[in-house]
Write an enzyme that holds these catalytic residues in place. Structure first.
Site, short mmCIF file in Angstrom:
data_model
loop_
_atom_site.label_atom_id
_atom_site.label_comp_id
_atom_site.label_asym_id
_atom_site.label_seq_id
_atom_site.Cartn_x
_atom_site.Cartn_y
_atom_site.Cartn_z
N ARG A 164 3.82 0.31 -4.85
CA ARG A 164 4.17 -0.22 -3.23
C ARG A 164 2.37 -1.42 -3.40
O ARG A 164 2.69 -1.94 -2.25
CB ARG A 164 3.60 0.56 -2.84
CG ARG A 164 5.10 1.23 -2.19
CD ARG A 164 4.66 2.44 -0.54
NE ARG A 164 4.95 1.92 0.31
CZ ARG A 164 5.46 2.15 0.61
NH1 ARG A 164 6.97 2.32 0.53
NH2 ARG A 164 6.08 1.18 1.68
N ASN A 198 -2.00 1.40 5.61
CA ASN A 198 -1.36 0.00 5.04
C ASN A 198 -0.89 -0.45 6.45
O ASN A 198 0.07 -0.14 7.29
CB ASN A 198 0.05 1.22 5.16
CG ASN A 198 1.06 0.49 4.35
OD1 ASN A 198 1.31 -1.10 4.01
ND2 ASN A 198 2.71 0.71 4.66
N GLY A 199 -0.79 -1.85 6.25
CA GLY A 199 -0.69 -2.17 7.61
C GLY A 199 -1.58 -3.41 7.66
O GLY A 199 -2.99 -3.72 6.80
N GLU A 203 9.07 -14.48 -10.70
CA GLU A 203 8.38 -12.83 -10.00
C GLU A 203 7.92 -12.14 -11.51
O GLU A 203 7.01 -11.31 -11.63
CB GLU A 203 8.46 -12.29 -8.83
CG GLU A 203 9.86 -11.24 -9.22
CD GLU A 203 10.60 -10.69 -8.27
OE1 GLU A 203 9.56 -10.13 -7.40
OE2 GLU A 203 11.93 -10.54 -8.68
N CYS A 241 0.40 -1.42 -0.14
CA CYS A 241 0.15 -0.20 0.19
C CYS A 241 0.57 1.07 -0.13
O CYS A 241 1.86 1.65 0.67
CB CYS A 241 -0.76 -0.20 1.39
SG CYS A 241 -1.87 -1.46 1.15
N GLU A 276 18.48 -16.43 -7.05
CA GLU A 276 18.13 -14.60 -7.61
C GLU A 276 17.73 -15.10 -8.91
O GLU A 276 16.36 -14.05 -9.31
CB GLU A 276 19.00 -14.34 -7.47
CG GLU A 276 18.78 -12.83 -7.80
CD GLU A 276 18.05 -12.20 -7.24
OE1 GLU A 276 16.90 -12.00 -6.33
OE2 GLU A 276 16.96 -10.29 -7.75
N TRP A 292 -2.68 -2.55 -1.78
CA TRP A 292 -2.42 -4.10 -1.68
C TRP A 292 -3.12 -5.54 -1.04
O TRP A 292 -2.86 -4.38 -0.13
CB TRP A 292 -0.78 -4.15 -1.78
CG TRP A 292 0.05 -6.20 -1.86
CD1 TRP A 292 0.09 -6.52 -3.45
CD2 TRP A 292 -0.21 -6.80 -1.13
NE1 TRP A 292 0.47 -7.87 -3.15
CE2 TRP A 292 0.07 -8.25 -2.11
CE3 TRP A 292 -0.39 -7.29 0.39
CZ2 TRP A 292 0.77 -8.75 -1.07
CZ3 TRP A 292 -0.02 -8.90 1.51
CH2 TRP A 292 0.58 -9.55 0.38
N LYS A 315 6.53 -3.94 -3.85
CA LYS A 315 7.51 -4.00 -3.73
C LYS A 315 8.09 -4.09 -1.94
O LYS A 315 9.33 -3.62 -1.54
CB LYS A 315 8.25 -1.81 -4.41
CG LYS A 315 9.61 -1.70 -4.25
CD LYS A 315 9.93 -2.01 -5.19
CE LYS A 315 11.66 -1.65 -5.26
NZ LYS A 315 12.68 -2.70 -5.53
N LYS A 373 13.67 -14.23 -10.04
CA LYS A 373 13.40 -12.94 -11.31
C LYS A 373 12.67 -13.80 -11.78
O LYS A 373 11.54 -13.02 -12.78
CB LYS A 373 15.21 -12.75 -11.28
CG LYS A 373 15.80 -11.68 -10.86
CD LYS A 373 14.30 -10.35 -11.00
CE LYS A 373 15.12 -9.61 -9.30
NZ LYS A 373 14.99 -10.19 -8.10
N HIS A 425 21.03 -35.73 -6.28
CA HIS A 425 19.91 -36.27 -5.32
C HIS A 425 18.58 -36.07 -5.04
O HIS A 425 17.29 -36.16 -4.86
CB HIS A 425 20.47 -36.26 -3.62
CG HIS A 425 21.71 -35.70 -3.44
ND1 HIS A 425 23.03 -36.94 -3.43
CD2 HIS A 425 23.24 -34.83 -3.70
CE1 HIS A 425 23.46 -37.05 -2.79
NE2 HIS A 425 24.12 -35.65 -3.39
#
Ligand code: AGP
Length: 665
Positions: free
Chosen positions: A27, A104-105, A541, A2, A534, A78, A660, A538, A557
């Site tokens: 965000r 936000n939260g 996402e 948010c 990484e 969000w 973000k 990438k 394995h």
């Protein structure tokens, strides 16, 4: 999660809110909304989906052109509680339509508060946790509902389903009783009725929240509060801003003020007053933002991510600049610990999430190699729940681009409760994690707007290497000239990064060719293993593709069963010069997957001819020191994921379901 912007001044609050939301949309982008106070009315508009949907609503809304007023706020969401619908979009209002709230939260006790409010006759229109705050404020301020309020409520509920623009004359409600009616403070700055009411409401809330509130009868103030969620203040000339981060107001002022934990800020045209939840005035830390609005713009690139990938040489150079003092010692940005504290460290933990966690995994190799201290790396979301063994001799390194990731923040708090020392590596000045830490090293990469971390990952890796050298230096494990030699070699890395970026066209072409692949595997050894993780993150996402990273030696394995003809397998090869024993092993691993039909994409340094017979595609990177290699080997993986996602027609700046800054646990 948010994005929040609040404004009081002389400019159009709607313009300020929308411009702020354009910069904050990274965000969260499930819905957006604005609330404006002006001409005796509180008007709100909100819409599910990206900000463009709200802008369209505002452009087409019958009674919203213009939305008058110079006090207002905006929110981009969000979703946590309640789906991404118009009705759940912020701002949320009380029964009277006089009070608007953005948040936000997560308010963890919202169900209990909602039940109480409903028992008192409040009607809540959304499924969110946020809405309870508007109704609690209504009770605190003692607003009297009127015919106008009923009408506003009806408008809100009805129109919101289709994307609401509410307010106007129909929403006018009588002013609240008593001193509040005149909009006056009840005893000086920080004691405005809306401020006092928000303080009392905050005391009833559990969880994490940044709140910004407006009242139709109080155009002179916008009031914010925070606990475990970000909120910064922008101090302008005759205007004040409240925002999730400085990018929202950087076009108007670069003077900012930090807001601490459990504090409330009353913003007026002539300045701001900060108090704690008990009403005691507190001093915030003022700071000057050292980048300008252009740094948070696309600068001619179609996507922020493409710009940020290309900014990596300068971001890395900025992270490394000035780190060696005249007497040859490494310099952190804030050090609230003595050299003896660092000498007493007998164990290092690194806590972080996502990409920052991968930077931490790379750091482990350097910290253990240079300092001979044991170093564990842990996902921040797991750290405190397994009761790690910590004491005052433990150094916890918290890595976070945003400085607000709640999982990491909670790990930091847990570590400090256990008396451990905490060193933060962070990209955001004024954010919470550095403030809660004993020492800080800023990555100075400038704002990163693309949701997928790129330049800040390089900054984090470089910062981790500096911290490793710092520890080795204070503990006397490396001599000053050895530390200086490493730093000088590190300072040559931005040039190698530039040269690597200049030669990545082959991986772009390959990414476009593989746009329809079902899955991709990434393999690495030593520091190449976190790079493989990484690369896989990438691709997940950005391209929504199944991707996994493995240590190349682990493949046999189990995961080798995934290999089938044509499966792309990307292998990060260590230098044959620095880690000859590993190099031979990974060449064997490449042969093993190729023998089973995999299509091998090999990232290897210049001059490594041993890989050539087994590489279906060979991507070259410049030679470098083994521990510094991730600073170049990560680049083709970033470009691969970005290009592949673009070839699939996806928005690489705002991938689905993500945000973000992750300020919920
Ligand atoms: C990766 O591309 C993501 N942006 C994500 O994994 C991110 O690194 C993670 O959420 C941690 O964020 P932070 O660095 O702001 O704490």
């Amino acid at each position: 999660m948010c994005g929040i912007i609040g404004y009081v001044g002389d400019q159009s609050a709607l313009d300020i809110a929308l411009n702020g939301l354009r910069r904050l949309e990274y965000r969260g982008y499930d819905s957006s909304g604005v609330a404006i106070v002006g001409a005796g009315a509180l008007r709100t508009a909100r819409r599910a989906g990206k900000l463009a949907n709200l802008e369209k609503l505002l452009a087409e809304g019958p009674d919203m052109d213009p939305m008058p007023g110079t006090t207002g706020m905006g929110h981009t969401r969000w979703a946590t509680h309640g789906g991404p619908t118009d009705m759940n979009a912020h701002p949320h209002t009380d029964c009277t339509g006089a009070i608007a709230v953005i948040h936000n939260g997560i308010i963890e006790n919202f169900a209990q508060l909602r039940a109480e409010l409903e028992a008192r006759g409040h009607e809540l229109a959304s499924e969110t946790d946020t809405e309870v705050v508007a109704h609690l404020l209504e009770d605190e301020l003692g607003s009297e509902p009127s015919a106008g309020a009923d009408l506003a409520g009806a408008n809100l509920a009805g129109a919101a389903a289709a994307g609401a623009v509410t307010g106007g004359a129909g929403a006018v409600v009588p002013p609240v009783a008593g001193a509040a009616a005149a909009g006056a403070s009840d005893g000086g700055p920080g004691t405005h009725p809306l401020t006092s009411a928000l303080r009392r409401v905050c005391l009833r809330l559990e969880g994490a929240f940044t709140l910004v509130v407006l009242h139709r009868d109080f155009p002179e103030v916008v009031v914010g509060a925070r606990r475990n969620s970000p909120l910064v203040v922008g101090l302008g000339e005759g205007e004040s801003f409240l925002a999730s981060d400085v990018s929202a107001f950087i076009a108007h002022t670069r003077e900012a003020l930090e807001i601490g934990q459990d504090q409330v800020v009353e913003a007026r045209r002539d300045g701001v007053t900060v108090t704690d939840f008990a009403g005691r005035i507190v001093e915030g830390r003022r700071y000057h933002v050292d980048w300008d609005a252009s740094a948070a713009e696309k600068g001619g690139y179609p996507y922020f991510m493409l710009k940020e990938i290309n900014e990596q040489p300068s971001a890395l150079a900025d992270t490394l600049r000035g780190r060696l003092s005249a007497d040859g010692a490494i310099v952190l940005d804030e050090e609230r610990l003595s050299a003896q504290d660092f000498r007493d460290v007998d164990k290092v933990f690194i806590v972080a999430c996502g990409t920052a966690y991968h930077a931490g995994l790379i750091a482990k190799y350097a910290v253990e190699h240079w300092t001979r201290l044991p170093c564990e790396v842990e996902m921040a979301s797991e750290f405190r729940y397994r009761d790690p063994v910590l004491d005052r001799s433990t150094l916890v390194i918290a890595i976070s681009q945003s400085g607000e990731t709640l999982d990491t923040l909670m790990a930091v708090k847990h570590a400090r409760e256990q008396k451990a020392r905490v060193l933060a590596i962070c990209n955001t000045n004024g954010s919470t994690i550095p403030r809660e830490s004993d020492a800080v090293l800023y990555t100075r990469c400038g704002p990163e707007v693309g949701v997928a971390s790129t330049k800040t990952f390089l900054g984090q890796v470089a910062a981790c290497l500096l911290v490793g050298l710092f520890l080795a230096q204070v503990r006397g494990v490396l001599y000053g000239d050895e530390v200086a030699a490493y730093v000088e070699r590190l300072q040559r890395m931005p040039d190698l990064v530039r040269r690597t970026l200049d030669r990545l066209e082959p991986i772009r072409e390959l990414a476009r060719e593989l746009a329809d692949a079902k899955a991709v595997l990434f393999l690495g050894r030593h520091v190449g293993y976190p790079v493989a993780l990484e690369g896989a993150l990438k691709l997940k996402e950005l391209a929504y593709m199944h991707a996994e990273g493995f240590p190349a030696g682990e493949l046999k394995h189990g995961p080798i069963a995934l290999i089938e003809p044509g499966l792309p397998v990307l292998v990060v090869v260590p230098s044959p010069r620095g880690r000859a024993n590993l190099h031979g092993k990974i060449v064997s691993n490449i042969q093993e997957v190729r023998a089973r039909g995999a299509r091998t994409i090999v990232i290897a340094e210049d001059g490594d001819t041993a890989v050539e017979p087994y590489a279906d595609h060979l991507i070259r990177v410049p030679e470098t020191t083994s521990l510094f290699a991730p600073l170049v080997t990560t680049l083709p993986l970033q470009v691969f994921a970005c290009e592949l996602a673009l070839a699939r027609g996806l928005d690489v700046d705002q991938p689905r379901n993500l945000a973000k800054s992750v300020t919920v646990e």
